[in-house]
Motif scaffolding. Structure first.
Motif, PDB file in Angstrom:
ATOM      1  N   LEU A  28       7.689 -12.637   2.231  1.00  0.00           N
ATOM      2  CA  LEU A  28       7.998 -11.345   1.465  1.00  0.00           C
ATOM      3  C   LEU A  28       8.510 -11.163   0.007  1.00  0.00           C
ATOM      4  CD1 LEU A  28       9.139  -9.760   4.640  1.00  0.00           C
ATOM      5  CD2 LEU A  28       7.077  -9.341   3.739  1.00  0.00           C
ATOM      6  N   ALA A  29       9.414 -12.287  -0.215  1.00  0.00           N
ATOM      7  CA  ALA A  29      10.182 -12.312  -1.612  1.00  0.00           C
ATOM      8  C   ALA A  29       8.935 -12.595  -2.692  1.00  0.00           C
ATOM      9  CB  ALA A  29      11.276 -13.438  -1.811  1.00  0.00           C
ATOM     10  N   ALA A  30       7.924 -13.271  -2.316  1.00  0.00           N
ATOM     11  CA  ALA A  30       7.136 -13.922  -2.971  1.00  0.00           C
ATOM     12  C   ALA A  30       6.069 -12.967  -3.553  1.00  0.00           C
ATOM     13  CB  ALA A  30       6.749 -15.058  -2.695  1.00  0.00           C
ATOM     14  N   MET A  31       6.197 -11.831  -2.607  1.00  0.00           N
ATOM     15  CA  MET A  31       4.865 -10.930  -2.666  1.00  0.00           C
ATOM     16  C   MET A  31       4.917 -10.019  -3.977  1.00  0.00           C
ATOM     17  SD  MET A  31       4.881  -9.206   1.289  1.00  0.00           S
ATOM     18  CE  MET A  31       3.771  -7.825   0.493  1.00  0.00           C
ATOM     19  N   PRO A  32       3.909  -9.550  -4.421  1.00  0.00           N
ATOM     20  CA  PRO A  32       3.987  -8.871  -5.770  1.00  0.00           C
ATOM     21  C   PRO A  32       4.558  -7.508  -5.434  1.00  0.00           C
ATOM     22  CG  PRO A  32       1.717  -9.712  -5.320  1.00  0.00           C
ATOM     23  CD  PRO A  32       2.479 -10.052  -4.032  1.00  0.00           C
ATOM     24  N   THR A  33       5.121  -6.709  -6.578  1.00  0.00           N
ATOM     25  CA  THR A  33       5.746  -5.478  -6.446  1.00  0.00           C
ATOM     26  C   THR A  33       4.844  -4.499  -5.854  1.00  0.00           C
ATOM     27  OG1 THR A  33       6.833  -6.146  -8.435  1.00  0.00           O
ATOM     28  CG2 THR A  33       6.942  -3.713  -7.763  1.00  0.00           C
ATOM     29  N   LYS A  36       4.780  -4.812  -1.941  1.00  0.00           N
ATOM     30  CA  LYS A  36       5.912  -4.633  -1.529  1.00  0.00           C
ATOM     31  C   LYS A  36       6.008  -3.278  -1.295  1.00  0.00           C
ATOM     32  CE  LYS A  36       8.611  -8.434  -3.093  1.00  0.00           C
ATOM     33  NZ  LYS A  36       9.842  -8.872  -4.259  1.00  0.00           N
ATOM     34  N   LEU A  37       5.544  -2.387  -2.325  1.00  0.00           N
ATOM     35  CA  LEU A  37       5.414  -0.890  -2.386  1.00  0.00           C
ATOM     36  C   LEU A  37       4.546  -0.399  -1.407  1.00  0.00           C
ATOM     37  CD1 LEU A  37       5.744   0.032  -6.167  1.00  0.00           C
ATOM     38  CD2 LEU A  37       7.509  -0.006  -4.251  1.00  0.00           C
ATOM     39  N   MET A  38       3.333  -1.082  -1.178  1.00  0.00           N
ATOM     40  CA  MET A  38       2.705  -0.755  -0.079  1.00  0.00           C
ATOM     41  C   MET A  38       2.964  -1.042   1.303  1.00  0.00           C
ATOM     42  SD  MET A  38      -1.048  -2.066  -1.766  1.00  0.00           S
ATOM     43  CE  MET A  38      -1.899  -1.816  -0.285  1.00  0.00           C
ATOM     44  N   LEU A  39       3.493  -2.307   1.594  1.00  0.00           N
ATOM     45  CA  LEU A  39       4.315  -2.289   2.873  1.00  0.00           C
ATOM     46  C   LEU A  39       5.551  -1.386   3.066  1.00  0.00           C
ATOM     47  CD1 LEU A  39       4.318  -4.125   5.389  1.00  0.00           C
ATOM     48  CD2 LEU A  39       5.968  -5.719   3.851  1.00  0.00           C
ATOM     49  N   GLY A  40       6.491  -1.254   2.221  1.00  0.00           N
ATOM     50  CA  GLY A  40       7.470  -0.075   2.393  1.00  0.00           C
ATOM     51  C   GLY A  40       6.899   1.153   2.570  1.00  0.00           C
ATOM     52  N   GLY A 483      -4.203   0.841   5.714  1.00  0.00           N
ATOM     53  CA  GLY A 483      -4.368   1.087   4.194  1.00  0.00           C
ATOM     54  C   GLY A 483      -3.172   0.448   3.652  1.00  0.00           C
ATOM     55  N   LEU A 484      -1.989   0.389   4.115  1.00  0.00           N
ATOM     56  CA  LEU A 484      -0.793  -0.106   3.380  1.00  0.00           C
ATOM     57  C   LEU A 484      -0.168  -1.221   4.035  1.00  0.00           C
ATOM     58  CD1 LEU A 484       0.975   3.371   3.085  1.00  0.00           C
ATOM     59  CD2 LEU A 484      -0.552   2.031   1.368  1.00  0.00           C
ATOM     60  N   VAL A 485       0.138  -1.253   5.305  1.00  0.00           N
ATOM     61  CA  VAL A 485       0.722  -2.528   5.974  1.00  0.00           C
ATOM     62  C   VAL A 485      -0.321  -3.396   6.160  1.00  0.00           C
ATOM     63  CG1 VAL A 485       1.724  -3.330   7.999  1.00  0.00           C
ATOM     64  CG2 VAL A 485       1.953  -0.891   7.139  1.00  0.00           C
ATOM     65  N   ARG A 486      -1.416  -3.548   6.633  1.00  0.00           N
ATOM     66  CA  ARG A 486      -2.598  -4.754   6.839  1.00  0.00           C
ATOM     67  C   ARG A 486      -2.804  -5.423   5.314  1.00  0.00           C
ATOM     68  NH1 ARG A 486      -8.310  -4.474   9.664  1.00  0.00           N
ATOM     69  NH2 ARG A 486      -8.828  -6.846   9.615  1.00  0.00           N
ATOM     70  N   PRO A 487      -3.035  -4.652   4.224  1.00  0.00           N
ATOM     71  CA  PRO A 487      -3.280  -5.353   3.045  1.00  0.00           C
ATOM     72  C   PRO A 487      -2.029  -6.118   2.587  1.00  0.00           C
ATOM     73  CG  PRO A 487      -4.404  -3.133   2.889  1.00  0.00           C
ATOM     74  CD  PRO A 487      -3.463  -3.130   4.060  1.00  0.00           C
ATOM     75  N   ALA A 488      -0.875  -5.391   2.758  1.00  0.00           N
ATOM     76  CA  ALA A 488       0.588  -6.254   2.277  1.00  0.00           C
ATOM     77  C   ALA A 488       0.545  -7.491   3.087  1.00  0.00           C
ATOM     78  CB  ALA A 488       1.652  -5.247   2.460  1.00  0.00           C
ATOM     79  N   LEU A 489       0.131  -7.405   4.547  1.00  0.00           N
ATOM     80  CA  LEU A 489       0.585  -8.707   5.147  1.00  0.00           C
ATOM     81  C   LEU A 489      -0.345  -9.607   5.010  1.00  0.00           C
ATOM     82  CD1 LEU A 489       1.268  -6.834   8.773  1.00  0.00           C
ATOM     83  CD2 LEU A 489       3.060  -8.093   6.869  1.00  0.00           C
ATOM     84  N   LYS A 490      -1.589  -9.277   4.493  1.00  0.00           N
ATOM     85  CA  LYS A 490      -2.538 -10.228   4.151  1.00  0.00           C
ATOM     86  C   LYS A 490      -2.242 -10.935   2.857  1.00  0.00           C
ATOM     87  CE  LYS A 490      -6.996  -8.645   6.208  1.00  0.00           C
ATOM     88  NZ  LYS A 490      -8.367  -8.091   5.958  1.00  0.00           N
TER      89      LYS A 490
END
Length: 573
Positions: A28-33, A36-40, A483-490
Motif C-alpha cells: 500500500l505504501a508503494a502504491m502511486p498517489t 491511494k486516492l482511488m482506494l480511499g 471503479g475505485l477499490v478494485r483498480p487500486a487493489l490490482k
C-alpha cells in the motif's frame, strides 16, 4: 550417457530464486498517489453506504405522544423534549411523535412538569385566590370554572372533538319577581363523519341544565360547527327531522325497496330491474280527549242522583183585614180536595187573617247519565303516503335466424308486475299511495379496459418510489467497488507473469508429452532414476526461455546421441 540423462540439469547454471513477496502495508505504501486516492475514496463511499443502509433499517418506531394540541401547548412540549434530548417529530393536527419505547415515560415526566396545560381551565382556577378579589371577580371565576368543567365533560364523548360552553348567569337580587333565569349555549365540533342522535343531544342538554342551578332544559341550545341547531327550540317544537328520524325514514324506504327487488328479480332477472320508494312518514305526536253523554242504558233509566227542594213563605201585618169586602169574604172556604205539594193547608178566613202570606217552593232533581271520556294518542312514525317507481328492462327475443332483439313488455305483463308491487308495498288507495311500473330498454355503458403501460402502473410506481433510495445506495456501492477499490487493489497486488506454452504446433499436447515425443517416445530412452521435481522443471523452462540456443543444442545432442562437452566454466555446450 546414462549419467547425463539421469541428471539433465546437472551442468546447467543455477536460476535465481524469486524474492519473498512484500506485506500489505509495504504494498500500500508503494502504491502511486492516484491509486491511494482511488482506494480511499472507494472505502469512504462504501462506509457511507453502509451507514445509510443501517440508518434506514434501524429507524426507530415513532408513536403519538399527544394529539390535538394547541400551538401554545405544542411549543411548550417541544421545548421540554428538546431540553430532555428526546428525538421528536411534529406532525399536522397538533400531533407530536416520539420513540415508541419512551411514550409512557415521557407522559409521566411531562405531567409532573404540568404539560400540556391545555386551554381549558376548570375548578383549579379557584385554587388561586387573591386578597383583594371582589365579588364580581369571584363570580366570574366561578362561571369560567363551571364552563371549563362542562367543556371537559362534553369533549370526553367519543364523537365530540371539541366543545365550547357559554353560560349566562345573571346576578340575583332580593326581589323574587325581578329575578332572571340562567341560560346556556353549547357549540360542538364533531369528528369527521360522526353525528349525534337525539338521545345524545338530550343527554348534553340534561348535563348542562343539571349543573347550573335553576337552569331550565328548554333554555339550553346546542349547535354544531356549521351553526345548525341540534337541540329543540325553546318552545319545544323541532325545526325538522333529526338524525334518528331521518334514519328511520331511510330504513322504511330501504325495506320496501328490498321487498320489491326480492319479489320481481326472479321474474325479470337480477340486472333487469330498478326501483325506488319514497315514504312520507308522520313524526307528529297528536293527543286528543273527547267526552260523550247519552241516556242511561240500564234498567233504572230515571234514577236520580241528587234532589234539592227549597220552600219560602212570607206573611203580612197582624190584625189588618184582608180580602175582598163583602159577605163572601166572611165565609169559611172549603177544604182543598187535591193538594199540589205536601199536605193541604186550610185557608184562613178573610177576617181572621193575620196579614198577606207569600209562599215559594223549588224542586231540583238531577238524573244520572252515561259519560264517556276518550283519550287518543297517535303513534309516532306512521306512514302517511307511499310513492313507488319501478323500471323494468325490455325482454330479449331471439328469432329463427338467431338474431336477438329487445321487445317491450305487454300491457298484461306490466299490470301483473304492478299488482305484485302494490301487494309488496301494502298499497292503500285511501292513503293516496301511487305506484308506477314502466318497461324501457336499459343502456349499458361499455367500459373498455384502459391500456396502461407497465411503467405507469400504480403498484410499479410505489415499488419504484420505495426502492429508489436503496437502489441508489447499491449503485454507489458497486461504483465504489468496481471503479475505485478494485483498480487500486490490482495496482497493489499485480498478478504473476503468465508463461506461454507453445502448444499450437503440438496438437494441444503438454510440454512433458512433447519432450517424450522429442526423445523418441516413452520407450526411446531409459527412464529417469527419480521423477523430476517441479522446481527443476521450472528451472529448465526458465532456461529454455532465457537461453533457447543452449537448450536447442542440448536437445540436438540428445537426439543425435552425442556427448555434451563441458565448458571450462562448468557449463555444457
Amino acid at each position: 550417457m546414462d549419467n547425463a540423462l539421469s541428471s539433465p540439469a546437472a551442468g546447467l547454471p543455477e536460476v535465481q530464486q524469486t524474492a519473498k513477496p512484500a506485506g500489505l502495508p509495504q504494498r500500500l505504501a508503494a502504491m502511486p498517489t492516484k491509486s491511494k486516492l482511488m482506494l480511499g475514496g472507494g472505502v469512504a463511499a462504501l462506509l457511507a453506504v453502509i451507514v445509510a443502509m443501517s440508518m434506514m433499517t434501524a429507524k426507530p418506531d415513532f408513536r403519538p405522544l399527544f394529539s390535538g394540541l394547541s400551538d401554545k401547548d405544542g411549543g411548550a412540549v417541544i421545548a421540554q423534549l428538546a431540553q430532555m434530548n428526546v428525538p421528536y417529530r411534529n406532525e399536522p393536527g397538533g400531533t407530536i411523535m416520539v420513540p415508541a419505547n419512551q411514550v409512557y415515560d415521557l407522559r409521566m415526566k411531562l405531567a409532573s412538569a404540568g404539560l400540556p396545560k391545555g386551554g381549558i381551565v376548570g375548578f383549579e382556577l379557584m385554587d388561586k385566590q387573591s386578597i383583594g378579589q371582589t365579588a364580581f371577580n369571584e363570580r366570574l371565576n366561578f362561571q369560567r370554572a363551571l364552563e371549563g368543567e362542562l367543556t371537559r365533560t362534553i369533549t370526553a364523548m367519543a364523537d365530540v372533538a371539541d366543545a365550547r360552553v357559554h353560560l349566562a348567569m345573571p346576578q340575583q337580587n332580593g326581589f323574587f319577581r325581578e329575578q332572571q333565569k340562567p341560560s346556556a349555549s353549547v357549540m360542538l365540533t364533531l369528528r369527521g363523519g360522526r353525528t349525534l342522535d337525539r338521545a345524545q343531544i338530550a343527554g348534553i342538554v340534561h348535563l348542562v341544565s343539571s349543573s347550573v342551578p335553576e337552569l331550565n332544559p328548554k333554555a339550553v341550545s346546542v349547535l354544531d360547527s356549521t351553526g345548525a341547531l341540534l337541540s329543540q327550540n325553546p318552545d319545544g317544537n323541532a325545526t325538522g327531522l333529526d338524525s334518528q328520524q331521518l334514519q328511520y325514514k331511510q330504513q322504511v324506504e330501504a325495506n320496501l325497496n328490498k321487498r320489491i327487488a326480492e319479489l320481481l328479480e326472479p321474474v325479470v332477472g337480477r340486472d333487469n330491474l330498478r326501483s325506488t320508494v319514497t315514504a312520507d312518514v308522520d313524526f307528529n305526536q297528536v293527543e286528543s280527549t273527547a267526552e260523550e253523554y247519552r241516556p242511561n242504558q240500564g234498567p233504572n233509566t230515571q234514577s236520580a242522583v241528587r234532589r234539592l227542594t227549597s220552600e219560602e213563605q212570607s206573611g203580612g201585618t197582624a190584625g189588618v183585614p184582608t180580602g175582598v169586602p163583602g159577605a163572601t169574604t166572611n165565609q169559611v172556604p172549603p177544604q182543598a180536595a187535591a193538594p199540589i205539594n205536601g199536605q193541604a193547608q186550610p185557608l184562613q178566613p178573610a177576617g181572621q187573617s193575620g196579614g198577606t202570606q207569600n209562599m215559594r217552593r223549588n224542586n231540583d232533581t238531577q238524573f244520572e247519565l252515561d259519560r264517556t271520556v276518550r283519550v287518543t294518542r297517535n303513534a309516532i312514525g306512521q306512514v302517511r303516503r307511499l310513492n313507488a317507481a319501478v323500471v323494468v328492462n325490455q325482454k330479449t327475443v331471439t328469432d329463427k335466424n338467431g338474431k336477438t332483439s329487445s321487445q317491450p313488455l305487454s300491457e298484461t305483463e306490466i299490470q301483473k308486475l304492478d299488482s305484485l308491487v302494490k301487494e309488496a308495498l301494502g298499497f292503500s288507495q285511501e292513503r293516496g299511495d301511487s305506484v308506477k311500473v314502466i318497461s324501457t330498454p336499459f343502456v349499458s355503458d361499455k367500459v373498455e379496459p384502459a391500456d396502461v403501460p407497465l411503467w405507469q402502473q400504480p403498484w410499479l410506481r410505489d415499488i419504484a418510489r420505495d426502492a429508489t433510495v436503496p437502489a441508489a445506495l447499491v449503485l454507489i456501492a458497486l461504483i465504489a467497488v468496481f471503479g475505485l477499490v478494485r483498480p487500486a487493489l490490482k495496482a497493489a497486488f499485480p498478478p504473476p507473469a503468465e508463461q506461454k506454452d507453445d502448444t499450437a504446433g503440438n496438437n494441444g499436447l503438454s510440454v512433458v508429452e512433447n519432450e517424450q515425443l522429442a526423445l523418441g517416445g516413452p520407450g526411446g530412452l531409459p527412464a529417469l532414476e527419480a521423477p523430476i521435481s517441479n522446481d527443476k522443471l521450472e528451472r529448465a523452462r526458465l532456461l529454455a526461455k532465457e537461453n533457447p540456443v543452449a537448450v536447442a543444442n542440448i536437445m540436438r545432442a540428445w537426439v543425435n546421441g552425442e556427448e555434451l562437452e563441458t565448458s571450462p566454466a562448468g557449463g555444457r555446450r
